[in-house]
Design an enzyme around this catalytic site. Structure first.
Site, mmCIF file in Angstrom:
data_model
loop_
_atom_site.group_PDB
_atom_site.id
_atom_site.type_symbol
_atom_site.label_atom_id
_atom_site.label_comp_id
_atom_site.label_asym_id
_atom_site.label_seq_id
_atom_site.Cartn_x
_atom_site.Cartn_y
_atom_site.Cartn_z
ATOM 1 N N ASP A 50 0.941 -1.431 0.080
ATOM 2 C CA ASP A 50 0.143 0.116 0.030
ATOM 3 C C ASP A 50 0.992 1.425 -0.005
ATOM 4 O OD1 ASP A 50 -2.941 -0.947 0.316
ATOM 5 O OD2 ASP A 50 -2.024 -2.167 1.890
ATOM 6 N N ASP A 82 -0.911 8.613 4.040
ATOM 7 C CA ASP A 82 -0.996 7.994 5.164
ATOM 8 C C ASP A 82 0.209 7.986 6.417
ATOM 9 O OD1 ASP A 82 -3.770 7.591 4.687
ATOM 10 O OD2 ASP A 82 -3.216 5.832 3.680
ATOM 11 N N ARG A 112 -8.068 3.151 12.153
ATOM 12 C CA ARG A 112 -6.771 3.253 11.779
ATOM 13 C C ARG A 112 -6.082 4.427 12.867
ATOM 14 N NH1 ARG A 112 -5.266 1.570 6.521
ATOM 15 N NH2 ARG A 112 -6.522 -0.054 6.280
ATOM 16 N N HIS A 149 -11.172 6.008 5.958
ATOM 17 C CA HIS A 149 -10.598 7.344 6.460
ATOM 18 C C HIS A 149 -11.616 8.729 6.278
ATOM 19 C CE1 HIS A 149 -6.724 5.385 5.073
ATOM 20 N NE2 HIS A 149 -6.427 5.678 6.512
ATOM 21 N N CYS A 186 -5.284 10.192 -1.742
ATOM 22 C CA CYS A 186 -4.159 9.136 -0.896
ATOM 23 C C CYS A 186 -2.756 9.023 -1.584
ATOM 24 C CB CYS A 186 -4.861 7.704 -0.820
ATOM 25 S SG CYS A 186 -6.555 7.500 -0.601
HETATM 26 C C1 CIR Z 1 -4.896 1.016 3.029
HETATM 27 O O1 CIR Z 1 -6.098 0.165 3.463
HETATM 28 O O2 CIR Z 1 -4.452 1.534 3.727
HETATM 29 C C2 CIR Z 1 -5.045 1.074 1.426
HETATM 30 N N1 CIR Z 1 -5.390 -0.123 0.811
HETATM 31 C C3 CIR Z 1 -5.614 2.332 1.114
HETATM 32 C C4 CIR Z 1 -5.298 3.538 1.775
HETATM 33 C C5 CIR Z 1 -6.017 4.756 1.105
HETATM 34 N N2 CIR Z 1 -5.493 5.896 1.879
HETATM 35 C C6 CIR Z 1 -6.171 6.932 2.123
HETATM 36 O O3 CIR Z 1 -7.555 7.140 1.899
HETATM 37 N N3 CIR Z 1 -5.537 8.168 2.699
#
Ligand code: CIR
Length: 254
Positions: A60, A66, A132, A162, A249
């Site tokens: 990811d 993130d 998270r 998120h 993201c």
């Molecule tokens: C996750 O589950 O962490 C990744 N597959 C997707 C992250 C998406 N990030 C975001 O919305 N900031």
């Protein structure tokens, strides 16, 4: 005004990214093409891009939003809530130091925080308490922000991954909101633009220097954003949607 973007080339392991979507695995070749088009869209907004190399051990890791938060006063290395993502911080920290020098803060255990849960509205940062981001991580972030003359406010949430899965601040007082966020009293002072339920993926957009970059294929949302006067740039993020990712993201903007 944003001057800089940090992004990361997707790794081949992207196909094994965490997913709650029931839409199959991403096609890596197509994901690469979509990433290049995304970077082109950002470049057209007049920013300089630092593109980091792929990290095969972290499926990811293309979702650079993130593991770090970039403010105008400091960079913050987060502590991602998913175990499989925690190690992404080791390679994001040197990137932050290129811009912020020693002015880099950290979220420490037992705090967890994904910066996809953090939405900047001027000097105020809204922090979603999600699966998270825990209360300890959020309160550490509030303390860091206050140390730098900024403000943090907590937002409860229940349904989406998120905070910015369902919200996007487009500057000028305009907030895109979907689902559980449409009626939140925390945001009642802003001009709420409601994203319809069947286009909820389009709530994840980014404002970059007067432009709004949004996913293609969401005509109602697109016309609502155009009606606000923004230059709208659409990008196809179909392969990232399969692993719960969207437009915001894939970059840090500062
Ligand atoms: C996750 O589950 O962490 C990744 N597959 C997707 C992250 C998406 N990030 C975001 O919305 N900031």
């Amino acid at each position: 005004m944003f001057n800089y973007i940090i992004a990361r080339t997707p790794c081949k392991a992207l196909i094994d990214g965490i997913s709650s979507a029931d839409d199959g695995k991403p096609n890596y070749e197509l994901a690469m093409k979509q990433h290049l088009a995304y970077l082109d869209a950002l470049r057209m907004c007049g920013v300089e891009i630092l593109l980091l190399p792929p990290l095969e051990n972290y499926p990811d890791s293309v979702f650079v939003e993130d593991p770090a938060l970039c403010t105008k006063h400091c960079g913050i290395v987060t502590r991602p809530g998913a175990d499989s993502r925690r190690g992404e911080i080791d390679s994001i920290e040197p990137a932050l130091r290129r811009f912020y020098g020693d002015n880099v803060e950290r979220i420490e255990a037992p705090g967890t925080l994904d910066a996809g849960d953090v939405m900047m509205v001027g000097d105020t940062f809204y922090i979603g308490l999600s699966a998270r981001t825990n209360a300890e991580g959020a309160s550490q972030l509030v303390a860091i922000l206050e140390k730098h003359g900024l403000t943090g406010r907590l937002v409860t949430m229940e349904k989406v991954l998120h905070l910015k899965t369902g919200l996007a601040y487009l500057e000028d007082g305009n907030l895109l909101a979907a689902g559980e966020f449409v009626d939140k009293p925390e945001f009642s002072h802003l001009n709420i633009i409601e994203i319809p339920e069947d286009e909820s993926y389009a709530a994840n957009c980014i404002w970059v220097n007067g432009n709004v970059i949004m996913p293609s294929g969401y005509p109602i949302s697109e016309s609502k954003i155009r009606d606000l006067g923004y230059n709208v740039v659409t990008v196809d993020t179909s392969e990232y949607r399969k692993v719960d990712g969207g437009v915001s993201c894939m970059s840090l903007r500062f």
